[in-house]
Each structure stands twice: as structure tokens, then as C-alpha cells.
Design an enzyme around this catalytic site. Structure first.
Site, PDB file in Angstrom:
ATOM      1  N   ASP A   3      14.182 -34.935   3.399  1.00 58.76           N
ATOM      2  CA  ASP A   3      13.788 -34.773   1.998  1.00 58.76           C
ATOM      3  C   ASP A   3      12.431 -35.414   1.732  1.00 58.76           C
ATOM      4  O   ASP A   3      12.040 -36.373   2.400  1.00 58.76           O
ATOM      5  CB  ASP A   3      14.824 -35.420   1.067  1.00 58.76           C
ATOM      6  CG  ASP A   3      16.151 -34.674   1.070  1.00 58.76           C
ATOM      7  OD1 ASP A   3      16.168 -33.536   1.569  1.00 58.76           O
ATOM      8  OD2 ASP A   3      17.154 -35.228   0.585  1.00 58.76           O
ATOM      9  N   ASP A  28      11.450 -37.553  -0.331  1.00 54.91           N
ATOM     10  CA  ASP A  28      11.619 -38.726  -1.198  1.00 54.91           C
ATOM     11  C   ASP A  28      11.620 -39.977  -0.327  1.00 54.91           C
ATOM     12  O   ASP A  28      11.397 -39.909   0.888  1.00 54.91           O
ATOM     13  CB  ASP A  28      12.913 -38.609  -2.026  1.00 54.91           C
ATOM     14  CG  ASP A  28      14.168 -38.514  -1.151  1.00 54.91           C
ATOM     15  OD1 ASP A  28      14.067 -38.725   0.081  1.00 54.91           O
ATOM     16  OD2 ASP A  28      15.259 -38.232  -1.692  1.00 54.91           O
ATOM     17  N   ASP A  87      14.076 -42.026   0.629  1.00 55.86           N
ATOM     18  CA  ASP A  87      15.117 -42.023   1.659  1.00 55.86           C
ATOM     19  C   ASP A  87      14.733 -41.108   2.818  1.00 55.86           C
ATOM     20  O   ASP A  87      14.938 -41.446   3.986  1.00 55.86           O
ATOM     21  CB  ASP A  87      16.461 -41.568   1.069  1.00 55.86           C
ATOM     22  CG  ASP A  87      17.207 -42.731   0.412  1.00 55.86           C
ATOM     23  OD1 ASP A  87      16.774 -43.878   0.616  1.00 55.86           O
ATOM     24  OD2 ASP A  87      18.198 -42.485  -0.293  1.00 55.86           O
TER      25      ASP A  87
END
Length: 651
Positions: free
Chosen positions: A513, A515, A517
């Protein structure tokens, strides 16, 4: 610009410039001369010009170098050396400056009286830079005058001319890479800074300034760095180890310049579980090692083993100790100067000169033996680390064997979560390492089953920077990656070496992803590959998928955008701001895309964007991974604060 103190600038004139070859082929086959026409080749142009200035410094005539990246991605390099000779070249019947800039392999480096050792010898010189630049301008400050010549794609626009008088001394090379040649035209600041920092450590006392006029902060200040090392290799080792816990207070320093091959080595030990050995020949990073590295390892193992046996520290140890054990937690930098280096190996970065082995072996053996006898406390600490490493190595070997035995016993040996491809040809097969089951499901449905395999990873894999090796092979996600790839560990020479004979995919794509994380998971996987499967990266098999960040829509018109700049440009194109009919969707996770979207944006070879992972500088990569994934918080915080405003992380 100050003149360097010391030598009088004599015995360097047109007669020292020897012509070996013409320039015609460079523009036709640029990759033969600079490696490629992508990001590496683009930066190689800077290294070629800076090498000339460093060679002047090695000869004792230069101590300051300025490198500037201009707003249009053109480059200028200025030094305070003797200045390239401008008098008439006897054989060529034109200015020596023009010869240096228009004839391949022409320069003072081939005349042993001018440069005893040269860093640029494996390169092709500034003439290659000239051939591959839209424009190049050389300005020489020499003999109280300022000389100038300009070129277009390697062709001089006019003979060398005098444009003024100056007491300054040195050479300025300004060039703009040719967009007809290079697929990428944007320079990476961190890549340049990393190499210049390296050169400052390898050549103590030289000051190198770097300025990037493309980016300005809130105060309108350009991005700048100054690289100067007085401690040389000692400081280099401290820099690499700055985020690790030291085992000995100061690096051990070894220097021997009495023989034909001058040797410099600095080494230290830390509490980590990895070896980090960086080697150079004439300032060239020898990624693949070579005879100088073999000599170092031989001396280190022999000297430490002899000391440990004599002092009785191995009496209670029941397991064999191998060369690997003496190098766990070791950080070392080796730098040798060889008059005529012979390079071999896949990327011509492996030293082949046999006499370098003996020179390094002797220098390291003598100084290390003296150090161990004079510092018994540090010696005992190092030997205890070696014993622990041997015990851990035995445990790790058993853990690796368990992973490999399990593969054999379970028939196919492939993890149950792997959705394999139907192709058995590794050269066209791709493995996607996908964050989470949700995105894994979309990827499985959207992929081309013929050549794309999907392995979903649940959560974050183990941080290998903080774990002993045998614990790594017990981690479920890491076991799945190893078994899916089909690789094994162990060769005749090294039981930790990665064996790629049965590697099932030649493209391993990390797809996470966009993001925080996702970035963390990507860094964890890259850390594992860098520490335990570096051969995958060195062979160019590892990639990062770049999913789009935005979907911009207005009526039936829509476009995926990978950057904020792309988003803003398309919103403007659609008339955004005049009404609210433009819809911008921000993708936070891969799971938000349906299979068709994931295929068309991120997995379709015709339209996707992949970033190949490479290791430009092993020392810089080691420092970065240990800083990002290690125990020390302060350096990590400093790095994030310093780099947040530039918001581009290139691995």
C-alpha cells in the site's frame, strides 16, 4: 578559490597527453562506455568529471572541488588543480584541452610520470561526457589566463580561446546531458551526495561542496552539503556503524605505503549479526570484491584464530570455527592503490591483480597481531563475539536445512498461499509479494496467470536487522518467501551463500500500500533481501510496484495519477476549481482497487510502473538499513526530519 599548498604545478603539459582511441562510437553505443542510458549512466557522467579532479588531488595539486546541480539538470564541476593543459599537442596539432575533450582515452593518466595512480582508469574520461552532452563548456584557469572552449554533442564550436586573466588555478566543466541519449534526465541528489561523501572519506583532506539549485526550502535556501574528512577510513567506518552498538571503542587502522601497492584498512566490531565489508581500488567501489578482499579475509581469520588459540580462549569451544564467524558484526573498509588494475567479474568491479592479495594480507596481519597483543580486553571481546557467531551459525544452518528439508518432504515444496503461474520459464515468470489477503485476492483475480504468481504476506515480516539468523528461518512469512522463490543456501565455499540455480522467477515485485504501513513492510522485505539474499538485488531481479495514488474523474473522462503534480495538472486540464464536478479519489490501499483496476494500473506490463532496486553504494545502503531498522531512534528521527521536505525515497 585557493591554490593547494605544496607542489609546484610543473611537468604537466601537452606532451604528457597520449592519444589512444577516437570518439566516434560513443554516441552510437553509449551503454558500452557508461553502462546504460538510464539513471546509472546519467550519474556516471558526474563521476567521470569528478574523477579528473580527484586524480589531481591524488597527485597533490588540488584540495577543493565544487559540484553544482543546476535547475535544468545540467552539472558543473570546478576544482583548484593545475588546469587541463591548453598548449598545442604535438601529434594532434591542436590544443591539448580539445584533445582531452574530443578523443576517447586521451589524458595524462596513461603517462606514469603525470599520474602514478588514477581513479578514472577504468572509466572513459571526460571526452565521453562531452560526446553524450547537448552542450559542454570547459573553462581552464592556468598560467595567469582564462581559457575557454564550448562543444555541442562532442563537436567544438570554436578553437580554444583566451577570455581573460586570472591568478586562479583549476578547471571548470559545465555539461548538460543529451536527452536524445538518456531515457532519464533528472539527477538524484542523494545518489550524488553518497558518492561525494565516499570520495571525501577515501581522500582525507579534500573538501567537496555540493549544491542543488533545483530545490529551495522555506527561506529560499538551496540544498547544500560539504564533505570533508580528516580521519579518512576511520571516520568512514564510524559513519557506517553510527547507528550500531560498538564492541571496541575505536576502529583499528592499518596503513602501509612502503610497497608497490599502498594499502589502507579500517575495521571495527559491533553487536549486529551481519558483516559489512566495503572495498575500493583507486577510489573505485569493487562491489564484487577481488584479490584485495581475499587477502584481508585470509589475514583476519589467520591472525584472530592464532591469537584465540594461543590465549586459550577456544579451549572449551566444542564446535568448529570458520572464516565466516570471524566476520560477524565486522565493519571494514579496504582501500588499495594499484598502478595498473585488472578488473574482472560480471560488472568489471572485481580486482584480479594477484599481488594485491599478498600486500593486504601482510599489512593487515602485522598490525592486527600487534593490536591484539597490546589490547587484551578488546581482543577477548572480539574472540567472544566470534565464539557466539559460531554457535549461532550452527543453529542457523540447522534452521536453513529444516526449511529446505520441509520443501523436499512436502512434494512441490510450495507454500499453500502461493497462487503460482503456469509458466516454468524463470526468465518470463514474475512473483508478486503482496501486502495482505485482501489485495492478494484482487491480485490473484486480476493477474495474467500464465506468467504472474501471487504470494500474499500476512502482516509485517520479521525485522532481520534485530534478529539472530536462526530466528529468521523460523519466521513463517520469510519461510514462504524462500520456498516460493525455490532458492537454497550453501555452496562449496560458503554455507551461507544464496544458490540461485533453481530460482523460479526473474522478477520479484514488492507490491504494498501507498501508506506508512506499506512503506514499512516494503522496507522490512528489502532489508531481508539486502542482508540475506543480496544476489537477487545484484542480478537485477527485485522490483517495487508503483500503484497510482489518485483517480481523477470528470464525467466520462478519468485518469490515474502517480504523483501530486500529475493530479494537479489533470485537475487543471479538466477545469478544476471552476466547478466541483472534478472528483479526486485518493487510494490508500491496494485492496480499494478491483481486480481490473489493479491489473491495468499496477500489473499490466504494457502500462505499469516498476522501479528496479539496485545497490549503488553498499556502504550507504548498509548505513541506511541499519539506521532505519536498527535500535537507535535519534539517527532515524534526524533522517526523517531532514528528508521529509524532499519527500522522495529512492532505494
Amino acid at each position: 578559490m585557493s591554490e593547494v599548498k605544496g607542489k609546484t604545478p610543473t611537468e604537466y603539459s601537452a606532451s604528457n597527453i597520449q592519444v589512444l582511441e577516437g570518439l566516434e562510437a560513443v554516441r552510437k553505443r553509449p551503454a558500452m562506455y557508461i553502462g546504460d542510458v538510464g539513471i546509472k549512466g546519467l550519474h556516471h557522467l558526474i563521476w567521470e568529471v569528478v574523477d579528473n579532479s580527484i586524480d589531481e588531488a591524488l597527485a597533490g595539486y588540488c584540495d577543493t572541488i565544487y559540484v553544482t546541480v543546476h535547475e535544468d539538470n545540467s552539472i558543473s564541476v570546478l576544482d583548484n588543480g593545475r588546469g587541463i593543459p591548453t598548449d598545442m599537442h604535438e601529434k594532434e596539432k591542436r590544443s591539448a584541452l580539445e584533445v582531452v575533450l574530443t578523443v576517447l582515452h586521451a589524458g595524462g593518466k596513461f603517462d606514469k610520470n603525470t599520474y602514478k595512480v588514477s581513479g578514472g582508469l577504468h572509466g572513459v574520461g571526460v571526452s565521453c561526457v562531452n560526446a553524450l552532452s547537448e552542450t559542454l563548456k570547459a573553462t581552464v584557469y592556468r598560467d595567469g589566463k582564462i581559457f575557454e572552449q564550448e562543444y555541442e554533442r562532442g563537436n567544438p564550436l570554436y578553437p580554444v580561446r583566451i577570455i581573460g586573466e586570472s591568478e586562479q588555478r583549476g578547471t571548470s566543466i559545465y555539461f548538460k546531458p543529451d536527452k536524445q541519449i538518456f531515457t532519464i534526465s533528472e539527477y538524484n541528489y542523494e545518489t550524488i551526495a553518497s558518492r561525494l561523501r565516499e570520495l571525501a572519506f577515501l581522500n582525507p583532506g579534500i573538501t567537496i561542496y555540493l549544491e542543488d539549485t533545483r530545490e529551495k526550502d522555506e527561506k529560499g535556501e538551496t540544498r547544500k552539503d560539504k564533505f570533508l574528512s580528516e580521519g579518512g577510513l576511520r571516520e568512514f567506518v564510524d559513519y557506517i556503524d553510527s547507528t550500531r552498538e560498538k564492541l571496541i571503542p575505536e576502529p583499528i587502522y592499518i596503513e602501509n605505503d612502503k610497497g608497490e601497492i599502498p594499502v589502507q584498512v579500517a575495521l571495527s566490531y559491533n553487536t549486529s549479526f551481519s558483516e559489512n565489508l566495503v572495498s575500493y581500488v583507486n577510489n573505485i567501489n569493487t562491489h564484487e570484491g577481488g584479490t584485495h578482499v581475499a587477502g584481508f579475509r585470509r589475514a583476519l581469520t589467520r591472525t584472530l584464530k592464532n591469537y584465540a588459540e594461543k590465549s586459550g580462549l577456544l579451549e572449551k569451544v566444542k564446535i568448529d570455527i570458520s572464516g565466516d564467524d570471524f566476520r560477524e558484526g565486522l565493519t571494514a573498509v579496504i582501500s588499495v592503490k594499484v598502478a595498473e588494475p585488472q578488473f574482472e567479474g560480471q560488472t568489471k568491479t572485481k580486482l584480479g591483480n594477484s599481488d594485491a592479495m599478498g600486500a593486504v594480507d601482510q599489512a593487515v596481519g602485522e598490525v592486527l597481531q600487534y593490536f591484539l597483543e597490546e589490547h587484551p580486553r578488546e581482543a577477548k571481546t572480539i574472540v567472544n563475539k566470534v565464539i557466539l557467531a559460531a554457535q549461532a551459525r550452527h543453529a542457523a544452518r540447522k534452521a536453513r536445512e529444516m526449511v529446505q528439508r520441509k520443501n523436499v518432504l512436502s512434494g512441490t515444496g510450495l507454500p499453500g498461499k502461493l497462487a503460482d503461474c503456469s509458466s516454468t520459464d524463470p526468465s518470463i515468470s514474475e512473483l508478486y509479494l503482496v501486502e495482505g489477503d485482501s489485495a492478494g485476492g484482487s491480485a490473484k483475480q486480476g493477474r495474467d496467470r500464465m506468467f504472474q504468481a501471487i504470494l500474499p504476506l500476512r502482516g509485517k515480516i520479521l525485522n532481520v536487522e534485530k534478529a539472530q539468523e536462526h530466528k529468521i528461518y523460523e519466521n513463517e512469512e520469510i519461510k514462504n518467501i524462500i520456498t516460493a522463490l525455490g532458492v537454497s543456501f550453501g555452496t562449496v565455499d560458503d554455507d551461507k551463500a544464496l544458490n540461485l540455480a533453481k530460482l523460479r522467477y526473474h522478477k520479484i515485485v514488492i507490491m504494498t500500500d501507498a501508506d506508512v504501513d506499506g512503506s514499512h513492510i516494503r522496507t522490512l522485505i528489502l532489508t531481508f533481501f539486502f542482508r540475506y539474499m543480496k544476489e537477487l538485488i545484484e542480478n537485477g531481479y527485485v522490483y517495487i510496484a508503483l500503484p497510482p495514488l489518485y483517480l481523477v474523474k470528470k464525467g466520462k473522462e478519468e485518469r490515474y495519477c502517480w504523483t501530486e503534480e500529475e493530479r494537479d495538472a489533470f485537475v487543471k486540464e479538466l477545469g478544476g476549481g471552476k466547478d466541483d464536478s472534478v472528483n479526486v479519489q485518493r487510494y490508500k490501499g491496494l485492496g480499494e482497487m478491483n481486480p481490473e483496476q489493479l491489473w491495468s494500473t499496477t500489473m499490466d506490463p504494457a502500462r505499469r510502473s516498476l522501479k528496479q532496486v539496485s545497490i549503488e553504494s553498499a556502504a550507504e545502503a548498509d548505513h541506511l538499513f541499519s539506521m532505519l531498522m536498527g535500535d537507535e531512534v535519534a539517527p532515524r528521527r534526524d533522517f526523517i526530519e531532514k528528508n521529509a521536505k524532499y519527500a522522495r525515497i529512492d532505494v
